[in-house]
Scaffold this motif. Sequence first.
Motif, PDB file in Angstrom:
ATOM      1  N   GLU A  52      -1.438  -5.813 -11.112  1.00 36.14           N
ATOM      2  CA  GLU A  52      -1.044  -4.864 -12.211  1.00 36.14           C
ATOM      3  C   GLU A  52      -1.497  -3.162 -10.955  1.00 36.14           C
ATOM      4  O   GLU A  52      -1.583  -3.992  -9.793  1.00 36.14           O
ATOM      5  N   TYR A  53      -0.862  -2.383 -10.769  1.00 37.86           N
ATOM      6  CA  TYR A  53      -0.922  -1.170  -9.909  1.00 37.86           C
ATOM      7  C   TYR A  53      -2.574  -0.686 -10.015  1.00 37.86           C
ATOM      8  O   TYR A  53      -2.943  -0.707 -10.887  1.00 37.86           O
ATOM      9  N   LYS A  54      -3.041  -1.141  -8.858  1.00 37.54           N
ATOM     10  CA  LYS A  54      -4.094  -0.579  -8.512  1.00 37.54           C
ATOM     11  C   LYS A  54      -4.819   0.706  -7.667  1.00 37.54           C
ATOM     12  O   LYS A  54      -4.187   1.251  -6.969  1.00 37.54           O
ATOM     13  N   ILE A  55      -5.453   1.896  -8.756  1.00 39.04           N
ATOM     14  CA  ILE A  55      -4.575   3.432  -8.298  1.00 39.04           C
ATOM     15  C   ILE A  55      -5.709   3.824  -7.632  1.00 39.04           C
ATOM     16  O   ILE A  55      -6.966   3.201  -7.817  1.00 39.04           O
ATOM     17  N   HIS A  56      -5.914   4.404  -6.321  1.00 36.86           N
ATOM     18  CA  HIS A  56      -7.285   4.692  -5.866  1.00 36.86           C
ATOM     19  C   HIS A  56      -6.790   6.111  -5.713  1.00 36.86           C
ATOM     20  O   HIS A  56      -5.804   6.827  -5.810  1.00 36.86           O
ATOM     21  N   SER A  57      -8.313   7.089  -5.399  1.00 37.36           N
ATOM     22  CA  SER A  57      -7.579   8.766  -5.392  1.00 37.36           C
ATOM     23  C   SER A  57      -8.724   8.420  -4.269  1.00 37.36           C
ATOM     24  O   SER A  57      -9.834   8.495  -3.424  1.00 37.36           O
ATOM     25  N   GLN A  58      -8.437  10.350  -3.695  1.00 34.90           N
ATOM     26  CA  GLN A  58      -9.071  10.558  -2.698  1.00 34.90           C
ATOM     27  C   GLN A  58     -10.465  10.644  -2.522  1.00 34.90           C
ATOM     28  O   GLN A  58     -11.695  10.422  -2.415  1.00 34.90           O
ATOM     29  N   LYS A  59     -10.960  11.099  -4.510  1.00 40.72           N
ATOM     30  CA  LYS A  59     -11.563  12.262  -4.457  1.00 40.72           C
ATOM     31  C   LYS A  59     -13.120  10.242  -4.618  1.00 40.72           C
ATOM     32  O   LYS A  59     -14.161  10.399  -4.471  1.00 40.72           O
ATOM     33  N   ASN A  60     -12.585   9.592  -5.805  1.00 43.76           N
ATOM     34  CA  ASN A  60     -13.256   8.652  -5.876  1.00 43.76           C
ATOM     35  C   ASN A  60     -13.850   7.025  -5.513  1.00 43.76           C
ATOM     36  O   ASN A  60     -14.259   6.247  -4.825  1.00 43.76           O
ATOM     37  N   GLU A  61     -12.224   6.973  -4.192  1.00 42.75           N
ATOM     38  CA  GLU A  61     -12.917   5.507  -3.786  1.00 42.75           C
ATOM     39  C   GLU A  61     -12.297   6.165  -1.969  1.00 42.75           C
ATOM     40  O   GLU A  61     -12.261   5.430  -1.232  1.00 42.75           O
ATOM     41  N   GLY A  62     -12.314   7.240  -1.964  1.00 43.14           N
ATOM     42  CA  GLY A  62     -12.269   7.357  -0.289  1.00 43.14           C
ATOM     43  C   GLY A  62     -10.460   7.222   0.372  1.00 43.14           C
ATOM     44  O   GLY A  62     -10.917   7.739   1.444  1.00 43.14           O
ATOM     45  N   TYR A  63      -9.457   7.160  -0.387  1.00 41.95           N
ATOM     46  CA  TYR A  63      -8.027   6.165  -0.054  1.00 41.95           C
ATOM     47  C   TYR A  63      -7.821   8.094   0.455  1.00 41.95           C
ATOM     48  O   TYR A  63      -8.385   8.925   0.430  1.00 41.95           O
ATOM     49  N   LYS A  64      -7.288   7.536   1.486  1.00 48.34           N
ATOM     50  CA  LYS A  64      -6.347   8.503   2.491  1.00 48.34           C
ATOM     51  C   LYS A  64      -5.073   7.784   3.079  1.00 48.34           C
ATOM     52  O   LYS A  64      -5.009   6.244   3.258  1.00 48.34           O
ATOM     53  N   CYS A  65      -3.747   8.122   2.945  1.00 42.67           N
ATOM     54  CA  CYS A  65      -2.950   7.140   4.450  1.00 42.67           C
ATOM     55  C   CYS A  65      -2.957   7.611   5.287  1.00 42.67           C
ATOM     56  O   CYS A  65      -3.385   8.891   5.306  1.00 42.67           O
ATOM     57  N   ASP A  66      -2.750   6.917   5.797  1.00 41.10           N
ATOM     58  CA  ASP A  66      -2.339   7.078   7.602  1.00 41.10           C
ATOM     59  C   ASP A  66      -1.741   7.600   7.689  1.00 41.10           C
ATOM     60  O   ASP A  66      -1.916   8.412   9.040  1.00 41.10           O
ATOM     61  N   LYS A  67      -0.726   8.151   6.602  1.00 38.93           N
ATOM     62  CA  LYS A  67       0.452   9.400   7.306  1.00 38.93           C
ATOM     63  C   LYS A  67       0.255  11.034   7.205  1.00 38.93           C
ATOM     64  O   LYS A  67       0.286  11.420   7.926  1.00 38.93           O
ATOM     65  N   CYS A  68      -0.031  10.488   6.056  1.00 39.41           N
ATOM     66  CA  CYS A  68      -1.096  12.726   5.171  1.00 39.41           C
ATOM     67  C   CYS A  68      -2.133  12.341   5.680  1.00 39.41           C
ATOM     68  O   CYS A  68      -2.572  14.314   5.418  1.00 39.41           O
ATOM     69  N   LEU A  69      -3.306  11.481   6.321  1.00 35.96           N
ATOM     70  CA  LEU A  69      -4.696  11.825   6.485  1.00 35.96           C
ATOM     71  C   LEU A  69      -5.214  12.420   5.288  1.00 35.96           C
ATOM     72  O   LEU A  69      -5.232  12.176   3.858  1.00 35.96           O
ATOM     73  N   LYS A  70      -5.464  13.664   4.967  1.00 35.79           N
ATOM     74  CA  LYS A  70      -6.963  13.748   4.125  1.00 35.79           C
ATOM     75  C   LYS A  70      -6.304  14.617   3.026  1.00 35.79           C
ATOM     76  O   LYS A  70      -6.003  15.492   2.304  1.00 35.79           O
ATOM     77  N   THR A  80      -3.685  14.145   0.843  1.00 37.11           N
ATOM     78  CA  THR A  80      -2.864  13.187  -0.122  1.00 37.11           C
ATOM     79  C   THR A  80      -4.541  13.362  -0.964  1.00 37.11           C
ATOM     80  O   THR A  80      -5.865  12.967  -0.774  1.00 37.11           O
ATOM     81  N   GLU A  81      -3.798  12.750  -1.994  1.00 37.44           N
ATOM     82  CA  GLU A  81      -4.343  12.812  -3.346  1.00 37.44           C
ATOM     83  C   GLU A  81      -4.846  11.033  -4.251  1.00 37.44           C
ATOM     84  O   GLU A  81      -5.825  11.077  -4.222  1.00 37.44           O
ATOM     85  N   PHE A  82      -3.428  10.338  -4.513  1.00 46.18           N
ATOM     86  CA  PHE A  82      -3.171   9.434  -4.638  1.00 46.18           C
ATOM     87  C   PHE A  82      -2.225   8.237  -4.095  1.00 46.18           C
ATOM     88  O   PHE A  82      -1.637   9.012  -3.943  1.00 46.18           O
ATOM     89  N   GLY A  83      -3.003   6.828  -4.504  1.00 47.58           N
ATOM     90  CA  GLY A  83      -1.841   6.307  -3.838  1.00 47.58           C
ATOM     91  C   GLY A  83      -2.531   4.763  -4.802  1.00 47.58           C
ATOM     92  O   GLY A  83      -2.976   4.476  -5.513  1.00 47.58           O
ATOM     93  N   CYS A  85       0.779  -0.946  -0.304  1.00 39.21           N
ATOM     94  CA  CYS A  85      -0.187   0.230   0.105  1.00 39.21           C
ATOM     95  C   CYS A  85       0.992   1.452   0.238  1.00 39.21           C
ATOM     96  O   CYS A  85       1.531   1.499   0.925  1.00 39.21           O
ATOM     97  N   HIS A  86       1.404   2.719  -1.359  1.00 38.04           N
ATOM     98  CA  HIS A  86       1.476   2.947  -1.019  1.00 38.04           C
ATOM     99  C   HIS A  86       1.313   4.365  -1.533  1.00 38.04           C
ATOM    100  O   HIS A  86       0.213   4.060  -2.643  1.00 38.04           O
ATOM    101  N   CYS A  87       1.565   5.888  -1.072  1.00 41.94           N
ATOM    102  CA  CYS A  87       0.616   6.954  -1.126  1.00 41.94           C
ATOM    103  C   CYS A  87       2.478   7.782  -1.894  1.00 41.94           C
ATOM    104  O   CYS A  87       2.847   7.523  -1.428  1.00 41.94           O
ATOM    105  N   MET A  88       1.246   7.836  -3.122  1.00 44.26           N
ATOM    106  CA  MET A  88       2.029   9.048  -3.785  1.00 44.26           C
ATOM    107  C   MET A  88       2.596   9.991  -3.415  1.00 44.26           C
ATOM    108  O   MET A  88       3.147  10.969  -4.558  1.00 44.26           O
TER     109      MET A  88
END
Length: 362
Positions: free
Chosen positions: A222-240, A242-245, A121-124
């Motif tokens: 394959e890479y599975k891309i997630h975004s804060q906008k579409n999938e509600g993704y958030k990084c535990d370190k960046c919290l709100k 972040t945008e993509f992971g 799981c990676h935060c970009m």
Amino acid sequence: ERGNIYGLNNLGNTCFFNSVMQVLLSTDSFIISLREALPKVGTGSLVSEILSLVDSNEGTCKNPKRVFLRLITKRRSFANYGQQDSHECLVTLLDVLEDEFKKADIELIELPFYSYLVYQCHCMRCDNNEWVFVENTNFLLDIKTKEEGYLEIKKKLKEREVESSNNDQINYIKKSEILKGKTLDNSQFLNQEVRFFPQLRKLNEITDNSSDTSRLLNDFFEYKIHSQKNEGYKCDKCLKQTEFGFNKYYVYKPPKVLIICLKKFEKTTSGLKKLSIRASIQTNLSLSNHLLSKENQVEEDKAEYQLYGAVEHSGSLNSGHYISYVCLGVNNWFKISDSSYFSSTERQVLTSDAYLLFYKLL
């Protein structure tokens, strides 16, 4: 090793069970692992019942009732003799064996179907990584076409991988991070850190569309891309912030027997539905592109596989039938339907509508 081919009695709409058992009984490495485990597991177990079935002298058709009775102790729904799924049956059989192996203090890696994956799981935004260690017995692959998204992001991630490879840049993953939360005994793994080592020189082959099974298996990694906008993704370190992971699987330890399940059945609001989509089957598959190698490892794990068994479902969900194909020896294929069996060919298997596929390590 299994001798002559034989059928299995239908106990009452149990073709879903017989088809899976035929492939398992044809898996030499599986039978060997059961024989080695028997002294610790003991009699009255699923291990002992399967071996009793293998060793019985019932002729051209054997009775698997005692094995089936052990199965339904884990899942009572199988006892109602209704329509069931061979994949669920396989998973349940492995669950029972897993319980018996753990109780006898036998490592699950002794069962040839077990592999170990690492889930990244990676935060970009901040490059924060989390690694999850995953036990795996089969790859469930979605055959429905999905809309591809985030293509530019995926392209850049692959370019970054290739650039790192060309510059001999090695990314280290701390063993403690990968094994965090792992419930198994760490002694079965190397003590060194793990080197990030996908086979990047073969990167172009990963997009090869020559076969559905090959393409779908590579899509799983394959890479599975997630975004804060579409999938509600958030990084535990960046919290709100972040945008993509992205999420991505790698193979830590490949299985001796690779099991592929093509998702031909899906749940809908009106119940279970069978998909009419056909998927082409490939004789040989590889996990080599997705391996993580270990630092100072003398020899890479082999991860090249050849088809030797398959399960096919025909008809509707209410009145369907399961059959199996098994290869005994070199290109000696059989088609088995409960108590009946016939000579077959590899071509018949590859052109069938099989959805449960078994590959042995070369």
